[in-house]
Design an enzyme around this catalytic site. Structure first.
Site, PDB file in Angstrom:
ATOM      1  N   GLY A  12      50.279 -26.685 -43.829  1.00  0.00           N
ATOM      2  CA  GLY A  12      50.254 -26.985 -45.254  1.00  0.00           C
ATOM      3  C   GLY A  12      50.532 -28.430 -45.632  1.00  0.00           C
ATOM      4  CG  ASN A  14      45.172 -31.387 -46.108  1.00  0.00           C
ATOM      5  OD1 ASN A  14      44.807 -32.467 -46.556  1.00  0.00           O
ATOM      6  ND2 ASN A  14      45.006 -31.035 -44.844  1.00  0.00           N
ATOM      7  CG  MET A  91      42.664 -22.144 -39.761  1.00  0.00           C
ATOM      8  SD  MET A  91      41.486 -23.534 -39.554  1.00  0.00           S
ATOM      9  CE  MET A  91      42.616 -24.922 -39.491  1.00  0.00           C
ATOM     10  CG  ASN A 108      36.779 -26.818 -46.138  1.00  0.00           C
ATOM     11  OD1 ASN A 108      37.929 -26.418 -46.015  1.00  0.00           O
ATOM     12  ND2 ASN A 108      36.021 -27.098 -45.090  1.00  0.00           N
ATOM     13  CG  HIS A 110      35.602 -30.404 -41.333  1.00  0.00           C
ATOM     14  ND1 HIS A 110      35.912 -29.205 -40.710  1.00  0.00           N
ATOM     15  CD2 HIS A 110      35.057 -31.191 -40.381  1.00  0.00           C
ATOM     16  CE1 HIS A 110      35.542 -29.266 -39.447  1.00  0.00           C
ATOM     17  NE2 HIS A 110      35.027 -30.460 -39.212  1.00  0.00           N
TER      18      HIS A 110
HETATM   19  C1  GAR Z   1      43.766 -30.060 -41.426  1.00  0.00           C
HETATM   20  O1  GAR Z   1      43.508 -31.093 -40.510  1.00  0.00           O
HETATM   21  C2  GAR Z   1      42.453 -29.562 -42.030  1.00  0.00           C
HETATM   22  O2  GAR Z   1      41.553 -30.583 -42.282  1.00  0.00           O
HETATM   23  C3  GAR Z   1      41.965 -28.664 -40.926  1.00  0.00           C
HETATM   24  O3  GAR Z   1      43.109 -27.986 -40.481  1.00  0.00           O
HETATM   25  C4  GAR Z   1      44.271 -28.809 -40.688  1.00  0.00           C
HETATM   26  C5  GAR Z   1      45.281 -28.031 -41.507  1.00  0.00           C
HETATM   27  O4  GAR Z   1      46.463 -28.765 -41.674  1.00  0.00           O
HETATM   28  N1  GAR Z   1      40.948 -27.790 -41.397  1.00  0.00           N
HETATM   29  C6  GAR Z   1      39.930 -27.372 -40.640  1.00  0.00           C
HETATM   30  O5  GAR Z   1      39.802 -27.669 -39.462  1.00  0.00           O
HETATM   31  C7  GAR Z   1      38.951 -26.455 -41.352  1.00  0.00           C
HETATM   32  N2  GAR Z   1      37.712 -26.403 -40.634  1.00  0.00           N
HETATM   33  P1  GAR Z   1      47.496 -28.473 -42.843  1.00  0.00           P
HETATM   34  O6  GAR Z   1      47.774 -26.980 -42.841  1.00  0.00           O
HETATM   35  O7  GAR Z   1      48.708 -29.269 -42.444  1.00  0.00           O
HETATM   36  O8  GAR Z   1      46.899 -28.939 -44.151  1.00  0.00           O
END
Ligand code: GAR
Length: 211
Positions: A12, A14, A91, A108, A110
């Site tokens: 989390g 982001n 995910m 989203n 990425h």
């Molecule tokens: C982040 O790097 C996000 O961009 C990626 O997972 C991580 C989650 O981190 N998302 C993907 O790969 C989706 N295809 P977070 O939970 O600390 O935000």
């Protein structure tokens, strides 16, 4: 004021970037109305609790089938009058039914410069492993609107940083998060909240409302 739901599955960071941007008023016209998690163990849930944001867990394997899982989420989104959805490290592939109901209102983040290192199998740390194995010199992040594919929707923003000779997947991931993802995700949400995105096919233009 637009009501935003943030969908998470893990750490989390982001989500935290969005919470911090709202608190600092660098992201305005948005209320984080709810956090939806696909996991009961996600650290993102603690971040939501600390910020006093209501959170809801919808765990796919707790439902008999995908339709029931989707209906449960849709019902809650409607009950809360959600306007915008941000997938922030979510995910699970969002059902086409939700995508249709929220057309051009789901964003989203990425962790690559799409169309590089995206699609099936490219998520989380794997994206950075694949980028380093391929020897790219630039890494970065992309925000895009959600369509029926995986990472195929119209691109809204991208930010790039150099790959360093001694980068590991972990160091690269950390810099991409801090220097790219956590900046462009709140900026993209601002553009959506202010209804400044014009979408034609795969091209997204930012409407200049200062003129
Ligand atoms: C982040 O790097 C996000 O961009 C990626 O997972 C991580 C989650 O981190 N998302 C993907 O790969 C989706 N295809 P977070 O939970 O600390 O935000």
């Amino acid at each position: 004021m637009k009501k935003l739901a943030v969908f998470v599955s893990g750490g989390g960071t982001n989500l935290q970037a969005i919470i911090d941007a709202v608190a600092a008023q660098t992201l305005t016209n948005v209320e984080i109305a709810a956090v939806f998690s696909s996991s009961r163990k996600a650290y993102a849930l603690e971040r939501a609790a600390k910020a006093r944001i209501p959170s809801f867990c919808y765990v796919p394997k707790e439902y008999e089938n995908n339709d029931l899982f989707t209906e449960a989420i849709l019902e809650k989104l409607k009950e809360l009058n959600i306007d915008l959805i941000a997938l922030a490290g979510y995910m699970v592939v969002l059902s086409p039914k939700i995508v249709r109901e929220f057309q051009n209102r789901v964003i989203n983040i990425h962790p690559s410069l799409i169309p590089a290192f995206c699609g099936k199998g490219n998520y989380g740390i794997h994206v950075h492993e694949n980028a380093l194995a391929r020897g790219v010199k630039l890494a970065g992040a992309t925000t895009h609107l959600i369509d029926d594919g995986t990472d195929t929707g119209p691109i809204v923003m991208q930010k790039a940083i150099p790959v360093l000779d001694d980068d590991t997947p972990e160091t690269l991931q950390k810099r991409v998060m801090a220097e790219c993802e956590h900046i462009i995700l709140p900026q993209t949400i601002q553009l959506m909240a202010d209804e400044r995105l014009s979408v034609e096919g795969h091209r997204v233009r930012i409407i200049d409302n200062t003129r």
